[in-house]
Design a protein around this motif. Structure first.
Motif, PDB file in Angstrom:
ATOM      1  N   UNK A  97       0.890  -1.207  -0.025  1.00 34.80           N
ATOM      2  CA  UNK A  97      -0.019   0.042   0.086  1.00 34.80           C
ATOM      3  C   UNK A  97       0.944   1.163   0.070  1.00 34.80           C
ATOM      4  N   UNK A  98       1.980   1.103  -0.004  1.00 37.45           N
ATOM      5  CA  UNK A  98       2.950   2.416   0.144  1.00 37.45           C
ATOM      6  C   UNK A  98       2.770   3.050  -1.363  1.00 37.45           C
ATOM      7  N   UNK A  99       3.799   4.287  -1.287  1.00 38.03           N
ATOM      8  CA  UNK A  99       3.632   5.230  -2.569  1.00 38.03           C
ATOM      9  C   UNK A  99       4.078   4.199  -3.555  1.00 38.03           C
ATOM     10  N   UNK A 100       3.210   4.537  -4.860  1.00 36.73           N
ATOM     11  CA  UNK A 100       3.679   4.031  -5.984  1.00 36.73           C
ATOM     12  C   UNK A 100       4.755   4.692  -6.786  1.00 36.73           C
ATOM     13  N   UNK A 101       5.960   4.220  -6.928  1.00 38.56           N
ATOM     14  CA  UNK A 101       7.206   4.926  -7.693  1.00 38.56           C
ATOM     15  C   UNK A 101       7.084   4.733  -9.080  1.00 38.56           C
ATOM     16  N   UNK A 102       6.515   3.672  -9.446  1.00 38.00           N
ATOM     17  CA  UNK A 102       6.461   3.576 -11.106  1.00 38.00           C
ATOM     18  C   UNK A 102       5.399   2.239 -11.374  1.00 38.00           C
ATOM     19  N   UNK A 103       4.592   2.315 -12.186  1.00 34.56           N
ATOM     20  CA  UNK A 103       3.704   1.031 -12.778  1.00 34.56           C
ATOM     21  C   UNK A 103       3.821   0.986 -14.177  1.00 34.56           C
ATOM     22  N   UNK A 104       3.682  -0.066 -14.416  1.00 31.59           N
ATOM     23  CA  UNK A 104       3.726  -1.013 -15.807  1.00 31.59           C
ATOM     24  C   UNK A 104       2.700  -1.603 -16.284  1.00 31.59           C
ATOM     25  N   UNK A 105       2.494  -1.757 -17.494  1.00 32.83           N
ATOM     26  CA  UNK A 105       1.486  -2.714 -18.044  1.00 32.83           C
ATOM     27  C   UNK A 105       2.098  -3.338 -19.310  1.00 32.83           C
ATOM     28  N   UNK A 106       2.469  -4.521 -19.145  1.00 36.91           N
ATOM     29  CA  UNK A 106       3.190  -5.206 -20.274  1.00 36.91           C
ATOM     30  C   UNK A 106       2.765  -4.922 -21.607  1.00 36.91           C
ATOM     31  N   UNK A 107       3.423  -4.431 -22.491  1.00 39.63           N
ATOM     32  CA  UNK A 107       2.875  -3.996 -23.821  1.00 39.63           C
ATOM     33  C   UNK A 107       3.999  -4.347 -24.953  1.00 39.63           C
ATOM     34  N   UNK A 108       3.941  -5.572 -25.373  1.00 35.02           N
ATOM     35  CA  UNK A 108       4.866  -6.116 -26.613  1.00 35.02           C
ATOM     36  C   UNK A 108       4.833  -5.161 -27.654  1.00 35.02           C
ATOM     37  N   UNK A 109       5.964  -4.909 -28.307  1.00 40.93           N
ATOM     38  CA  UNK A 109       7.270  -5.628 -28.244  1.00 40.93           C
ATOM     39  C   UNK A 109       8.106  -5.070 -27.106  1.00 40.93           C
ATOM     40  N   UNK A 110       7.770  -4.021 -26.082  1.00 40.19           N
ATOM     41  CA  UNK A 110       8.730  -3.642 -25.171  1.00 40.19           C
ATOM     42  C   UNK A 110       8.760  -4.981 -24.189  1.00 40.19           C
ATOM     43  N   UNK A 111       9.909  -5.232 -23.646  1.00 42.44           N
ATOM     44  CA  UNK A 111      10.205  -6.461 -22.560  1.00 42.44           C
ATOM     45  C   UNK A 111      10.804  -5.942 -21.528  1.00 42.44           C
ATOM     46  N   UNK A 112      11.526  -4.691 -21.513  1.00 40.92           N
ATOM     47  CA  UNK A 112      12.340  -4.031 -20.351  1.00 40.92           C
ATOM     48  C   UNK A 112      11.528  -2.719 -19.810  1.00 40.92           C
ATOM     49  N   UNK A 113      11.286  -2.920 -18.696  1.00 39.55           N
ATOM     50  CA  UNK A 113      10.658  -1.712 -18.137  1.00 39.55           C
ATOM     51  C   UNK A 113      11.810  -1.207 -16.794  1.00 39.55           C
ATOM     52  N   UNK A 114      11.809   0.199 -16.936  1.00 40.78           N
ATOM     53  CA  UNK A 114      12.518   0.847 -15.949  1.00 40.78           C
ATOM     54  C   UNK A 114      11.890   1.662 -14.884  1.00 40.78           C
ATOM     55  N   UNK A 115      12.128   1.537 -13.703  1.00 41.48           N
ATOM     56  CA  UNK A 115      11.868   2.688 -12.707  1.00 41.48           C
ATOM     57  C   UNK A 115      13.153   3.561 -12.646  1.00 41.48           C
ATOM     58  N   UNK A 116      12.983   4.621 -12.993  1.00 38.76           N
ATOM     59  CA  UNK A 116      14.134   5.696 -13.106  1.00 38.76           C
ATOM     60  C   UNK A 116      14.115   6.706 -12.226  1.00 38.76           C
ATOM     61  N   UNK A 117      14.636   6.697 -11.143  1.00 33.54           N
ATOM     62  CA  UNK A 117      14.541   7.547  -9.986  1.00 33.54           C
ATOM     63  C   UNK A 117      15.741   8.675 -10.126  1.00 33.54           C
ATOM     64  N   UNK A 118      16.480   8.796 -11.266  1.00 29.48           N
ATOM     65  CA  UNK A 118      17.596   9.505 -11.467  1.00 29.48           C
ATOM     66  C   UNK A 118      16.980  10.593 -12.711  1.00 29.48           C
ATOM     67  N   UNK A 119      16.680  10.126 -13.657  1.00 30.16           N
ATOM     68  CA  UNK A 119      16.632  10.990 -14.806  1.00 30.16           C
ATOM     69  C   UNK A 119      15.269  11.970 -14.656  1.00 30.16           C
ATOM     70  N   UNK A 120      15.504  13.212 -14.863  1.00 26.37           N
ATOM     71  CA  UNK A 120      14.481  14.289 -15.127  1.00 26.37           C
ATOM     72  C   UNK A 120      14.061  14.622 -16.628  1.00 26.37           C
ATOM     73  N   UNK A 121      13.050  13.988 -17.111  1.00 28.66           N
ATOM     74  CA  UNK A 121      12.754  14.130 -18.187  1.00 28.66           C
ATOM     75  C   UNK A 121      12.707  15.698 -18.678  1.00 28.66           C
ATOM     76  N   UNK A 122      13.387  16.044 -19.629  1.00 25.69           N
ATOM     77  CA  UNK A 122      13.583  17.481 -20.305  1.00 25.69           C
ATOM     78  C   UNK A 122      14.269  18.444 -19.518  1.00 25.69           C
ATOM     79  N   UNK A 123      14.956  18.046 -18.407  1.00 26.71           N
ATOM     80  CA  UNK A 123      16.065  18.662 -17.458  1.00 26.71           C
ATOM     81  C   UNK A 123      17.382  18.065 -17.390  1.00 26.71           C
TER      82      UNK A 123
END
Length: 429
Positions: A97-123
């Motif tokens: 029940x903790x804070x959700x940091x990332x969520x994924x729905x499996x969507x081929x052809x993507x097979x690798x999913x990342x929780x990225x706590x470092x990269x700030x998109x666009x900055x």
């Protein structure tokens, strides 16, 4: 293909899956790929952060979910999945029940999913500030993952896939002996892999060498064989007669086998590359791992290498070995000694061990004389299904490595199955 990771353009070779029509000798576009009934899809999760996180399976598209794995900083995990399968990530101590940091729905052809706590998109500046807070070790991990993500996206776009194990055991009528010889066995760029309909089309095959020892040079490769490939190899044992193993295989001195009863108590038989397409693929994969032409691991026709006077294979047949309770192979070397008049002095230079089962007590592969600064105990490698262990019997200068001494420890409970592939240098003598 050419790709620049920031260090200058580099050339990479990639296999592009041909149009399915060409599998039938027809013009491109005349046929269309069917959708498999099996919806399974491998999913890999990568923790791009300096914190420990948990991955949860979200069975009802709502929390709480079921815990699946715990990932340390910059670690990854994975599971068998399917399109539409949902997962989410929380902090290690956050709970379902903790804070959700990332969520994924499996969507081929993507097979690798990342929780990225470092990269700030666009900055980019904010991202670099986050990177600067990491330890030097973690900074290296982060930049390696960034490079890998960029390359994987480009590779997928270029090749149309991410490359592959057999996921299913092929039907017997699709296998059969391989009776073509010479250059007809080569797979050129753009050619379909053997029996592609049984292979994984949504996951690339990652043969990562993990260094276990620098002296002797010992590496392991997890999941070198898929479960389906292991199952097929074990099926081949049905009806085979196993014989008492000898110790003279790598030596020109027949007397080397005189102490078989004392040193090697296992049973074995031989499986040849031409047995079927799955076994042929094991050799091709081994050649990729060793970074040599796969044609060198089979008899060659003169038209393939016109300047070579020896067309014999550098590789022996695969040795299938079985250890029962109490059986072992005491410490030994795989290399032998060529006769003095042989100008090429051929000898085994590399051994690839392929484990076919696990869970036994005992049965580890040990290197008792490895050089390290931590322990006087032997380096011990535990069998795991599909894992390969690669070690070299020769030093880079061609001399034999005395420290390549290794042993198969006694099985105390259960049984042990494995295969050996021995490769010779400069050629099979």
């Amino acid at each position: 293909m050419e790709f620049d990771l920031g260090y200058g353009p580099q050339e990479y070779r990639a296999y592009v899956t041909p149009d399915v029509s060409t599998f039938y000798g027809e013009d491109a576009g005349s046929r269309h790929r069917t959708t498999p009934k099996h919806r399974g899809w491998a999913a890999k999760f990568v923790n791009v952060s300096a914190r420990r996180v948990r991955v949860y399976w979200d069975p009802k598209n709502g929390r709480p979910g079921n815990p699946m794995s715990l990932m340390g900083p910059f670690e990854s995990s994975g599971t068998a999945s399917f399109p539409g399968h949902r997962f989410y990530v929380t902090d290690e101590d956050g709970g379902a029940d903790g804070e959700v940091l990332a969520s994924f729905e499996i969507d081929p052809p993507t097979s690798v999913y990342y929780y990225d706590g470092i990269t700030v998109e666009g900055d980019a500046e904010a991202t670099e500030r986050n990177v600067a807070r990491l330890s030097p070790e973690h900074q290296g991990y982060y930049r390696a993952i960034v490079d890998s993500r960029r390359f994987n996206e480009y590779y997928r776009e270029f090749a149309g896939r991410e490359e592959t194990h057999f996921l299913e055991v092929p039907r017997e009528e699709d296998l059969g002996k391989i009776d073509v010889v010479g250059s007809a066995r080569k797979l050129k760029d753009g050619d379909a892999r053997l029996l592609p309909e049984y292979r994984d089309r949504g996951q690339y095959l990652n043969m990562t060498l993990r260094v276990l020892s620098c002296s002797p040079r010992v590496f392991e490769v997890v999941d070198f064989l898929s479960r389906a490939e292991v199952d097929h190899i074990m099926y081949l044992t049905t009806g085979m007669t196993l014989h008492r193993s000898t110790t003279a295989g790598g030596s020109a001195d027949a007397s080397a086998g005189r102490k078989d009863s004392e040193t090697r108590t296992s049973l074995n038989t031989w499986v040849y590359r031409e047995n079927d397409a799955v076994i042929d693929t094991v050799y091709r994969r081994a050649a990729d791992l060793l970074r040599i032409d796969e044609a060198m691991l089979r008899p060659r026709s003169a038209d393939e290498f016109p300047d070579m006077d020896n067309t014999r294979s550098m590789a022996e047949a695969l040795q299938l070995v079985h250890y029962d309770v109490g059986q072992e192979y005491t410490a030994h070397h795989d290399f032998g000694y060529s006769r003095i008049h042989n100008k090429d002095q051929p000898a085994r230079f590399a051994t690839l061990l392929l484990y076919l089962n696990e869970g036994m007590e005992g049965g580890a592969t040990q290197f008792p004389r490895w050089i390290n600064a931590e322990t006087s105990e032997a380096l011990s490698v535990e069998p795991e299904v599909g894992k390969a262990v690669l070690f070299y019997s020769q030093l880079p200068d061609g001399n034999m490595d005395d420290f390549s001494h290794h042993a198969a420890m006694p099985v105390r409970k259960g049984e042990k199955w494995l295969m050996n592939l021995w490769v010779w240098d400069p050629k099979y003598g």
